[in-house]
Design a protein around this motif. Structure first.
Motif, PDB file in Angstrom:
ATOM      1  N   GLY A   1      17.093  -3.706 -36.199  1.00 57.54           N
ATOM      2  CA  GLY A   1      15.778  -4.080 -35.691  1.00 57.54           C
ATOM      3  C   GLY A   1      15.803  -4.475 -34.225  1.00 57.54           C
ATOM      4  N   VAL A   2      16.899  -5.078 -33.787  1.00 57.45           N
ATOM      5  CA  VAL A   2      16.957  -5.521 -32.388  1.00 57.45           C
ATOM      6  C   VAL A   2      16.823  -4.342 -31.420  1.00 57.45           C
ATOM      7  CG1 VAL A   2      18.239  -7.675 -32.690  1.00 57.45           C
ATOM      8  CG2 VAL A   2      19.478  -5.518 -32.542  1.00 57.45           C
ATOM      9  N   TYR A   3      17.283  -3.165 -31.847  1.00 54.12           N
ATOM     10  CA  TYR A   3      17.108  -1.981 -30.991  1.00 54.12           C
ATOM     11  C   TYR A   3      15.702  -1.410 -31.152  1.00 54.12           C
ATOM     12  CZ  TYR A   3      22.153  -2.221 -30.517  1.00 54.12           C
ATOM     13  OH  TYR A   3      23.415  -2.650 -30.247  1.00 54.12           O
ATOM     14  N   ALA A   4      15.235  -1.405 -32.416  1.00 60.67           N
ATOM     15  CA  ALA A   4      13.923  -0.799 -32.694  1.00 60.67           C
ATOM     16  C   ALA A   4      12.816  -1.518 -31.915  1.00 60.67           C
ATOM     17  CB  ALA A   4      13.635  -0.839 -34.194  1.00 60.67           C
ATOM     18  N   VAL A   5      12.842  -2.867 -31.915  1.00 58.14           N
ATOM     19  CA  VAL A   5      11.720  -3.584 -31.283  1.00 58.14           C
ATOM     20  C   VAL A   5      11.673  -3.327 -29.779  1.00 58.14           C
ATOM     21  CG1 VAL A   5      11.425  -5.414 -32.987  1.00 58.14           C
ATOM     22  CG2 VAL A   5      13.041  -5.736 -31.143  1.00 58.14           C
ATOM     23  N   ARG A   6      12.829  -3.127 -29.165  1.00 52.40           N
ATOM     24  CA  ARG A   6      12.804  -2.899 -27.709  1.00 52.40           C
ATOM     25  C   ARG A   6      12.363  -1.476 -27.371  1.00 52.40           C
ATOM     26  NH1 ARG A   6      17.305  -6.352 -24.617  1.00 52.40           N
ATOM     27  NH2 ARG A   6      16.985  -8.279 -25.766  1.00 52.40           N
ATOM     28  N   GLN A   7      12.450  -0.583 -28.344  1.00 54.05           N
ATOM     29  CA  GLN A   7      11.957   0.778 -28.095  1.00 54.05           C
ATOM     30  C   GLN A   7      10.429   0.814 -28.148  1.00 54.05           C
ATOM     31  OE1 GLN A   7      14.043   2.890 -31.231  1.00 54.05           O
ATOM     32  NE2 GLN A   7      15.381   3.881 -29.733  1.00 54.05           N
ATOM     33  N   ALA A   8       9.851  -0.144 -28.894  1.00 51.82           N
ATOM     34  CA  ALA A   8       8.409  -0.068 -29.169  1.00 51.82           C
ATOM     35  C   ALA A   8       7.542  -0.018 -27.908  1.00 51.82           C
ATOM     36  CB  ALA A   8       8.001  -1.223 -30.078  1.00 51.82           C
ATOM     37  N   PRO A   9       7.751  -0.912 -26.904  1.00 48.46           N
ATOM     38  CA  PRO A   9       6.874  -0.832 -25.720  1.00 48.46           C
ATOM     39  C   PRO A   9       7.025   0.495 -24.975  1.00 48.46           C
ATOM     40  CG  PRO A   9       8.198  -2.855 -25.690  1.00 48.46           C
ATOM     41  CD  PRO A   9       8.701  -2.020 -26.818  1.00 48.46           C
ATOM     42  N   VAL A  10       8.248   1.037 -24.961  1.00 50.24           N
ATOM     43  CA  VAL A  10       8.462   2.322 -24.276  1.00 50.24           C
ATOM     44  C   VAL A  10       7.732   3.422 -25.054  1.00 50.24           C
ATOM     45  CG1 VAL A  10      10.202   3.977 -23.494  1.00 50.24           C
ATOM     46  CG2 VAL A  10      10.693   1.525 -23.435  1.00 50.24           C
ATOM     47  N   LEU A  11       7.812   3.340 -26.380  1.00 49.34           N
ATOM     48  CA  LEU A  11       7.128   4.331 -27.217  1.00 49.34           C
ATOM     49  C   LEU A  11       5.620   4.287 -26.958  1.00 49.34           C
ATOM     50  CD1 LEU A  11       7.310   6.362 -29.588  1.00 49.34           C
ATOM     51  CD2 LEU A  11       6.975   4.433 -31.134  1.00 49.34           C
ATOM     52  N   ALA A  12       5.051   3.068 -26.948  1.00 51.20           N
ATOM     53  CA  ALA A  12       3.602   2.930 -26.742  1.00 51.20           C
ATOM     54  C   ALA A  12       3.211   3.492 -25.372  1.00 51.20           C
ATOM     55  CB  ALA A  12       3.194   1.463 -26.852  1.00 51.20           C
ATOM     56  N   HIS A  13       3.996   3.158 -24.361  1.00 49.46           N
ATOM     57  CA  HIS A  13       3.716   3.638 -23.003  1.00 49.46           C
ATOM     58  C   HIS A  13       3.780   5.158 -22.944  1.00 49.46           C
ATOM     59  CE1 HIS A  13       5.030   4.858 -18.929  1.00 49.46           C
ATOM     60  NE2 HIS A  13       4.208   3.915 -18.513  1.00 49.46           N
ATOM     61  N   ASN A  14       4.827   5.718 -23.556  1.00 46.00           N
ATOM     62  CA  ASN A  14       5.031   7.163 -23.446  1.00 46.00           C
ATOM     63  C   ASN A  14       4.023   7.964 -24.273  1.00 46.00           C
ATOM     64  OD1 ASN A  14       7.050   6.638 -21.711  1.00 46.00           O
ATOM     65  ND2 ASN A  14       8.743   7.256 -23.043  1.00 46.00           N
TER      66      ASN A  14
END
Ligand SMILES: Cc1cc2nc3c(=O)[nH]c(=O)nc-3n(C[C@H](O)[C@H](O)[C@H](O)COP(=O)(O)OP(=O)(O)OC[C@H]3O[C@@H](n4cnc5c(N)ncnc54)[C@H](O)[C@@H]3O)c2cc1C
Length: 552
Positions: free
Chosen positions: A119-132
């Motif tokens: 989860g620690v990796y998944a949550v940090r991907q989330a803002p990049v995913l939303a932006h992209n």
């Protein structure tokens, strides 16, 4: 009780430093849990575990604690995966094979920066995913994500102790547990206090779009949807529904409709604000809702005109939204051979969709159904369950159960066409469709001044979850106004009573039918798919001082 932990790897917690591993082993020993490392399980039978080295062990209860495994369907998706079957993505989180497909979290592996599934990796991907996701739609540059190499891991050891591990650093004790407890509770609290309403889809959520709308949007005809978006959306829909969509080459300012010789036509209009965020489903619901007025009059649809307000957005997004909305409506019109003749589209702060519909009598003899034609002694029949108002009010507060919303949507997508046909066959005396004024409001419109209705609250068909929602005091905006219309005897608090005032979208038909035919009509309605159809009351005479409604 004996607990044994079998671990396939040569040691537990391979990514952790030696001190953290030692702390966990000590905690296991203190708790009396036997540990067998390098013990890979080969097979499990009822009650027996077989290891690859030939040993076996009996158990009463088995807990499988494995790492993340890729979903099987990914292998058939046509997308490239890593050796373990997870979707391979670039650092922009786009699939290697399709730039419009993004994957993040446990389902994906960043090809150039692989990390364990956590989860620690998944949550940090989330803002990049939303932006992209947003930027790929706007044709703007995407961000690349660089996952962190290390992260702080806090492992609970039981007995309110925990161990911390980050790179070479490790600490164990009660204070580490309190630290972990504080972090965990703060994280969970963020999900307990959700915002009271879903975020509105206003343009400020897509600030980039404001560049196109930096000036105050125009009123009058300046608020129309761009001609290109409209043309493109209609052209694509025409390919799919050539008979039902207007031909832009032959289009005039007004649609020409043949009038049946000596016959009559019926017209009605209904417009909805956005209820569901899927535009195709929204199109189907709005079409059904508008057609219901024709069915309630005993008519079948011939043609429709669309009235659409699309939220301010980039032209490409508006075109796609329009195509989905009208595509949903056409999916409903197609089996009825109902033509979409044209319509009017505006841009505005929020979505609205409706249809002006034309029809002709369903009955070959020209008989229609009327609202104010109830006869004393008639039974009242309701074809579909109540409760969409309260359920969607709860949904907007993010409190509804998804299964209840699914059931409500399925109800709204059920056409009243067959119900109208059966009502005519059984000589129904009167009909209306139950919508915004709620059951009681629409029934009031049906009653002549000298008539009253007795209603059985227990017999009212109800959507799953609606009574619980009403009992929790969650009412739609129209509820209070509907309840204030008067003429309903006061009663103790009862969610079934509140159901009478709940506004419906694409609700059922309310029919008056001679008592002798009521049970048969109800049975045939159920056989035709209206599984909740019910006799809910009857019509009687009313004295001047009496209430219009009697509730039992
Ligand atoms: C018991 C346990 C403890 C863990 N503890 C930690 C920890 O302490 N720290 C840590 O960093 N990580 C931990 N993890 C890992 C962490 O939970 C995951 O890495 C993280 O949740 C991944 O997030 P995700 O959004 O990619 O997937 P998920 O959180 O699994 O979300 C995927 C969602 O997709 C839904 N879904 C699946 N299939 C479909 C479908 N076909 N259609 C629609 N929806 C679908 C699922 O219902 C789910 O809601 C733990 C995992 C487990 C199982």
């Amino acid at each position: 009780m004996a607990l044994t932990l079998y671990c396939g790897a040569p040691d537990i917690l391979q990514g952790y430093n030696a001190r953290a591993r030692a702390a966990v082993k000590q905690a296991l020993a203190r708790a009396g849990i036997a540990l067998h490392c390098g013990s890979r399980v080969q097979q499990v039978d009822a009650g027996t575990l077989y290891l690859t080295d030939g040993r076996s062990a009996h158990f009463d209860n088995l807990f499988w604690c494995t790492g993340a495994v890729a979903a099987h369907w990914l292998a058939d998706s046509g997308l490239r995966t890593d050796a373990d079957g997870f979707v391979s993505v670039r650092d922009t989180l786009q699939s290697l094979d399709d730039e419009m497909i993004f994957a993040a979290g446990d389902i994906a592996t960043q090809r150039d920066h692989p990390r364990p599934k956590a989860g620690v990796y998944a949550v940090r991907q989330a803002p990049v995913l939303a932006h992209n996701l947003r930027n790929v739609l706007l044709g703007r540059p995407l961000r690349e994500h660089r996952p962190q190499r290390r992260f702080l891991s806090l492992l609970s050891l039981g007995g309110r102790r925990a161990t911390a591990d980050r790179g070479p650093f490790s600490a164990t004790g009660a204070w580490v547990w309190r630290w972990k407890d504080r972090i965990d509770r703060a994280f969970m609290a963020r999900f307990e206090e959700l915002p009271p309403r879903m975020p509105a889809r206003f343009p400020e959520l897509l600030p980039e779009l404001l560049a196109d709308h930096a000036r105050v949007p125009c009123g009058g005809c300046g608020a129309k949807v761009g001609g290109d978006s409209l043309r493109m959306a209609l052209a694509r829909l025409r390919q799919r529904y050539p008979r039902l969509c207007p031909d832009p080459a032959a289009a005039d300012d007004a649609a020409v409709l043949p009038v049946p010789a000596g016959g009559i036509q019926l017209q009605s209009i209904d417009i909805l604000r956005e209820l569901v965020s899927d535009p195709w489903v929204m199109g189907r619901i709005a079409a059904n809702h508008a057609l219901s007025d024709l069915y309630a009059s005993g008519a079948r649809p011939l043609a429709a005109l669309a009235a659409v307000t699309l939220p301010f957005a980039a032209p490409g997004l508006q075109q796609r939204e329009l195509e989905q909305l009208l595509g949903g409506a056409l999916a409903e019109f197609e089996p009825l051979d109902c033509q979409l003749l044209g319509g009017h589209s505006l841009q505005g702060p929020e979505l609205a969709l409706g249809f002006a519909v034309q029809g002709e009598p369903l009955d070959s003899g020209g008989r229609l159904l009327h609202k104010r034609a109830l006869v004393e002694g008639d039974c009242l029949l309701l074809t579909k369950p109540l409760g969409t108002g309260t359920l969607f009010a709860r949904h907007m507060q993010q409190g509804a159960d998804g299964r209840d919303i699914d059931a409500a949507i399925a109800m709204m997508l059920q056409s009243n066409y067959q119900a109208a046909r059966l009502a005519l066959v059984h000589g129904a005396s009167a009909a209306t469709d139950v919508t915004g004024f709620g059951l009681l409001g629409h029934l009031r419109e049906m009653l002549a001044p000298q008539q009253g209705a007795s209603l059985s609250l227990a017999a009212l068909p109800v959507l799953p979850g609606a009574l619980a929602s009403l009992a929790a005091g969650i009412y739609s905006t129209m509820h209070e106004a509907n309840a204030g219309l008067g003429n309903c005897p006061p009663g103790p608090p009862d969610p079934r009573r509140e159901l009478l005032f709940d506004p419906q979208t694409s609700g059922g038909l309310l029919l008056g039918v001679a008592a002798a035919r009521a049970e048969l009509l109800c049975r045939e309605l159920r056989e035709a798919g209206y599984s909740a159809a019910a006799v809910i009351g009857e019509i009687g005479a009313r004295g001047p001082a009496e209430e219009s409604f009697r509730l039992t």
